[in-house]
Design an enzyme around this catalytic site. Structure first.
Site, PDB file in Angstrom:
ATOM      1  N   HIS A   1       0.795  -1.235   0.000  1.00 48.02           N
ATOM      2  CA  HIS A   1       0.000   0.000   0.000  1.00 48.02           C
ATOM      3  C   HIS A   1       0.823   1.278   0.000  1.00 48.02           C
ATOM      4  O   HIS A   1       0.262   2.371  -0.022  1.00 48.02           O
ATOM      5  CB  HIS A   1      -0.969   0.025   1.192  1.00 48.02           C
TER       6      HIS A   1
HETATM    7  C1  UD1 Z   1      -2.460   5.333   5.603  1.00 48.93           C
HETATM    8  C2  UD1 Z   1      -1.222   5.931   6.231  1.00 48.93           C
HETATM    9  C3  UD1 Z   1      -0.075   4.940   6.160  1.00 48.93           C
HETATM   10  C4  UD1 Z   1      -0.468   3.604   6.737  1.00 48.93           C
HETATM   11  C5  UD1 Z   1      -1.740   3.110   6.090  1.00 48.93           C
HETATM   12  C6  UD1 Z   1      -2.187   1.860   6.791  1.00 48.93           C
HETATM   13  C7  UD1 Z   1      -0.894   8.354   6.065  1.00 48.93           C
HETATM   14  C8  UD1 Z   1      -0.154   9.421   5.361  1.00 48.93           C
HETATM   15  N1  UD1 Z   1      -0.804   7.126   5.524  1.00 48.93           N
HETATM   16  O1  UD1 Z   1      -2.178   5.148   4.225  1.00 48.93           O
HETATM   17  O2  UD1 Z   1       1.015   5.441   6.894  1.00 48.93           O
HETATM   18  O3  UD1 Z   1       0.577   2.700   6.530  1.00 48.93           O
HETATM   19  O4  UD1 Z   1      -2.762   4.098   6.218  1.00 48.93           O
HETATM   20  O5  UD1 Z   1      -3.119   1.140   6.093  1.00 48.93           O
HETATM   21  O6  UD1 Z   1      -1.518   8.604   7.054  1.00 48.93           O
HETATM   22  N2  UD1 Z   1      -9.476   4.164   1.373  1.00 48.93           N
HETATM   23  C9  UD1 Z   1     -10.678   3.517   1.304  1.00 48.93           C
HETATM   24  N3  UD1 Z   1     -11.275   3.147   2.468  1.00 48.93           N
HETATM   25  C10 UD1 Z   1     -10.741   3.389   3.691  1.00 48.93           C
HETATM   26  C11 UD1 Z   1      -9.517   4.071   3.739  1.00 48.93           C
HETATM   27  C12 UD1 Z   1      -8.893   4.453   2.563  1.00 48.93           C
HETATM   28  O7  UD1 Z   1     -11.208   3.251   0.222  1.00 48.93           O
HETATM   29  O8  UD1 Z   1     -11.335   3.015   4.714  1.00 48.93           O
HETATM   30  C13 UD1 Z   1      -8.808   4.534   0.094  1.00 48.93           C
HETATM   31  C14 UD1 Z   1      -9.196   5.911  -0.409  1.00 48.93           C
HETATM   32  O9  UD1 Z   1      -9.242   5.866  -1.796  1.00 48.93           O
HETATM   33  C15 UD1 Z   1      -8.020   6.766   0.027  1.00 48.93           C
HETATM   34  C16 UD1 Z   1      -6.853   5.795  -0.069  1.00 48.93           C
HETATM   35  O10 UD1 Z   1      -7.392   4.539   0.310  1.00 48.93           O
HETATM   36  O11 UD1 Z   1      -7.837   7.899  -0.782  1.00 48.93           O
HETATM   37  C17 UD1 Z   1      -5.687   6.139   0.839  1.00 48.93           C
HETATM   38  O12 UD1 Z   1      -6.099   6.287   2.212  1.00 48.93           O
HETATM   39  P1  UD1 Z   1      -5.233   7.191   3.236  1.00 48.93           P
HETATM   40  O13 UD1 Z   1      -5.756   7.046   4.589  1.00 48.93           O
HETATM   41  O14 UD1 Z   1      -5.102   8.572   2.676  1.00 48.93           O
HETATM   42  O15 UD1 Z   1      -3.791   6.571   3.124  1.00 48.93           O
HETATM   43  P2  UD1 Z   1      -3.349   5.058   3.181  1.00 48.93           P
HETATM   44  O16 UD1 Z   1      -2.704   4.714   1.889  1.00 48.93           O
HETATM   45  O17 UD1 Z   1      -4.465   4.216   3.668  1.00 48.93           O
HETATM   46  N1  UDP Z   2      -3.443  -6.346   8.706  1.00 42.25           N
HETATM   47  C1  UDP Z   2      -4.727  -6.870   8.789  1.00 42.25           C
HETATM   48  N2  UDP Z   2      -5.363  -7.243   7.638  1.00 42.25           N
HETATM   49  C2  UDP Z   2      -4.776  -7.130   6.426  1.00 42.25           C
HETATM   50  C3  UDP Z   2      -3.479  -6.590   6.334  1.00 42.25           C
HETATM   51  C4  UDP Z   2      -2.834  -6.191   7.502  1.00 42.25           C
HETATM   52  O1  UDP Z   2      -5.279  -6.995   9.891  1.00 42.25           O
HETATM   53  O2  UDP Z   2      -5.405  -7.503   5.417  1.00 42.25           O
HETATM   54  C5  UDP Z   2      -2.770  -5.897   9.951  1.00 42.25           C
HETATM   55  C6  UDP Z   2      -1.381  -6.418  10.190  1.00 42.25           C
HETATM   56  O3  UDP Z   2      -1.398  -7.643  10.864  1.00 42.25           O
HETATM   57  C7  UDP Z   2      -0.796  -5.317  11.068  1.00 42.25           C
HETATM   58  C8  UDP Z   2      -1.459  -4.062  10.548  1.00 42.25           C
HETATM   59  O4  UDP Z   2      -2.611  -4.497   9.824  1.00 42.25           O
HETATM   60  O5  UDP Z   2      -1.189  -5.513  12.428  1.00 42.25           O
HETATM   61  C9  UDP Z   2      -0.546  -3.303   9.644  1.00 42.25           C
HETATM   62  O6  UDP Z   2      -1.258  -2.270   9.043  1.00 42.25           O
HETATM   63  P1  UDP Z   2      -0.862  -1.631   7.647  1.00 42.25           P
HETATM   64  O7  UDP Z   2       0.019  -2.542   6.900  1.00 42.25           O
HETATM   65  O8  UDP Z   2      -2.126  -1.182   7.013  1.00 42.25           O
HETATM   66  O9  UDP Z   2      -0.102  -0.293   8.088  1.00 42.25           O
HETATM   67  P2  UDP Z   2       1.439   0.029   8.422  1.00 42.25           P
HETATM   68  O10 UDP Z   2       1.867  -0.871   9.523  1.00 42.25           O
HETATM   69  O11 UDP Z   2       2.209  -0.124   7.167  1.00 42.25           O
HETATM   70  O12 UDP Z   2       1.408   1.462   8.814  1.00 42.25           O
END
Ligand code: UD1
Ligand code: UDP
Length: 404
Positions: free
Chosen positions: A240
């Site tokens: 992601h």
């Molecule tokens: C965010 C965090 C990242 C973290 C990740 C965990 C920031 C800058 N990034 O990234 O550090 O590792 O979460 O998963 O805070 N979206 C949905 N449904 C949701 C959430 C998001 O469809 O419930 C989609 C939307 O299109 C959105 C995109 O995902 O624009 C990105 O979501 P966003 O929260 O901005 O950043 P992440 O890539 O999820």
């Molecule tokens: N995780 C989950 N379901 C998934 C993928 C990840 O529950 O399909 C959990 C994983 O075990 C860990 C956390 O989500 O506890 C990590 O989150 P993510 O990778 O979204 O964010 P990051 O750690 O990179 O910020």
């Protein structure tokens, strides 16, 4: 930290050192509980706040803790599922921020959170991790008048890559935090080299690993493999990071590697919504199905994901938390990035950095699949008790801060 900001901090908080030595007389009336606002917004935050909230709520004489959900993540499978599984009480406050550009999402959270702070007047705001919600709430708390103190859980991690939005969030949050709870010695060193006084830094361990240790037995009972009709050996993939999924070339290189790996080992891929969106935008859907070996899934709940993670022959990921979890589970992990803010997973764990080059990914995946789990060195304090240590440090603030 610059001398002017040190002076500002010293001024704003008064002579903390002097107060720290002054104990209340034995006959002093019991102090009221510390009012805490605990912030969660995105998926990895939920695993981190779960043990903290449990710890705070188990000591009502010491803490009055409320949970704020910023709404950064909002899909059932990116948010609600973790509340159910990890037994997190419903948030008292929901900011409903949703998705947007960095500036707009951060601004929405800040605007809504300022109102909450004016109403709630907590003693501390407790933030976790490095997402936009972490940054937004730290900034607002620090700029209240008088400032609300900020405690950062998982402080001091540095990738030294400022193109990574999380790195900006880490640096700013740490610069503003009054208490910095760290997971590893490298984090302490990073903070010290940035001028953070040692007395603010507390190495407490890893709250994400508190959650893993608490739920790993429950995850052993998950029937996800049967539901998917899959048996080991398989590889597990998560993806992601913008550097991988917002870049068409990088995503293409990773998918090419998966096509090769999938021919040898099935690859299970619970896909993050950001990745799904970008794959559609690029028109770059990877070949799926039995022949390609790639199985794209919806995001999984924590219990099912942990079940798959523990049994995977190899994990490929660009996640922060997954590097730590595989280290503790002893599962080989290939991190599809050029750097990591969690170097302890390289030195003590099973993690290896590989970037997004197709050939390098395939070569390292084959090597790791052949070698199996690597020997690990235990990581001090990643023992399931980090949240209890954090609560103890915060509880101490009742008698040493002179806030009341
Ligand atoms: C965010 C965090 C990242 C973290 C990740 C965990 C920031 C800058 N990034 O990234 O550090 O590792 O979460 O998963 O805070 N979206 C949905 N449904 C949701 C959430 C998001 O469809 O419930 C989609 C939307 O299109 C959105 C995109 O995902 O624009 C990105 O979501 P966003 O929260 O901005 O950043 P992440 O890539 O999820
Ligand atoms: N995780 C989950 N379901 C998934 C993928 C990840 O529950 O399909 C959990 C994983 O075990 C860990 C956390 O989500 O506890 C990590 O989150 P993510 O990778 O979204 O964010 P990051 O750690 O990179 O910020």
């Amino acid at each position: 930290m610059s001398s002017s900001s040190s002076a500002r901090r010293a001024g704003r908080r008064g002579s903390a050192n002097v107060r720290a030595t002054r104990r209340p007389p034995a006959s002093a009336p019991p102090r009221r509980p510390l009012r805490l606002l605990l912030i969660a917004g995105a998926r990895p935050n939920f695993m981190k706040v779960a043990p903290l909230l449990r710890e705070f709520r188990s000591r009502p004489a010491l803490f009055d803790a409320r949970l704020v959900h910023t709404g950064q993540h909002y899909d059932e499978l990116m948010s609600d599922v973790f509340f159910d599984e990890l037994e997190i009480p419903k948030p008292e406050i929901h900011l409903g921020a949703g998705s947007a550009s960095h500036a707009v999402q951060t601004a929405r959270i800040m605007e809504a959170f300022e109102k909450v702070l004016l109403e709630e007047r907590p003693d501390w705001v407790v933030v976790v991790g490095d997402v936009n919600s972490t940054l937004a709430c730290s900034v607002v708390a620090s700029k209240m008048s008088p400032p609300v103190r900020v405690a950062h859980v998982e402080a001091g991690l540095r990738s030294r890559d400022r193109t990574m939005p999380e790195e900006i969030n880490r640096i700013v949050t740490d610069a503003l935090s009054d208490l910095l709870f760290t997971t590893s010695p490298d984090a302490d060193r990073n903070l010290r080299s940035e001028g953070v006084p040692a007395r603010r830094i507390h190495r407490v361990g890893n709250v994400m690993i508190d959650t893993l240790r608490r739920f790993v037995e429950r995850s052993d009972r998950s029937d996800i493999l049967a539901r998917l009709g899959v048996a080991p050996p398989y590889a597990l993939l998560t993806l992601h990071r913008p550097s991988n999924v917002d870049d068409r070339q990088a995503l293409g290189r990773i998918f090419a590697a998966l096509a090769a790996i999938g021919k040898e080992t099935p690859v299970l891929f619970p896909a993050h919504p950001r990745t799904v969106k970008m794959v559609r935008e690029f028109g770059l859907a990877p070949a799926e199905g039995a022949r390609s070996g790639l199985r794209v899934l919806e995001p999984l709940g924590y219990i099912d994901f942990l079940h798959l993670e523990k049994r995977a022959a190899l994990v490929l990921s660009d996640s922060g938390g997954v590097q730590e979890e595989t280290t503790i589970l002893g599962v080989p992990c290939l991190t599809l990035r050029d750097n990591t803010e969690r170097p302890i997973t390289l030195t003590h764990g099973t993690n290896r950095l590989v970037g997004s080059d197709t050939k390098a990914i395939v070569r390292e995946a084959r090597r790791m699949l052949a070698a199996g789990a690597r020997r690990r060195r235990p990581i001090p304090l990643w023992d399931g008790k980090a949240a209890a240590r954090i609560a103890a440090v915060l509880a101490d603030q009742r008698t040493t801060s002179g806030a009341f």
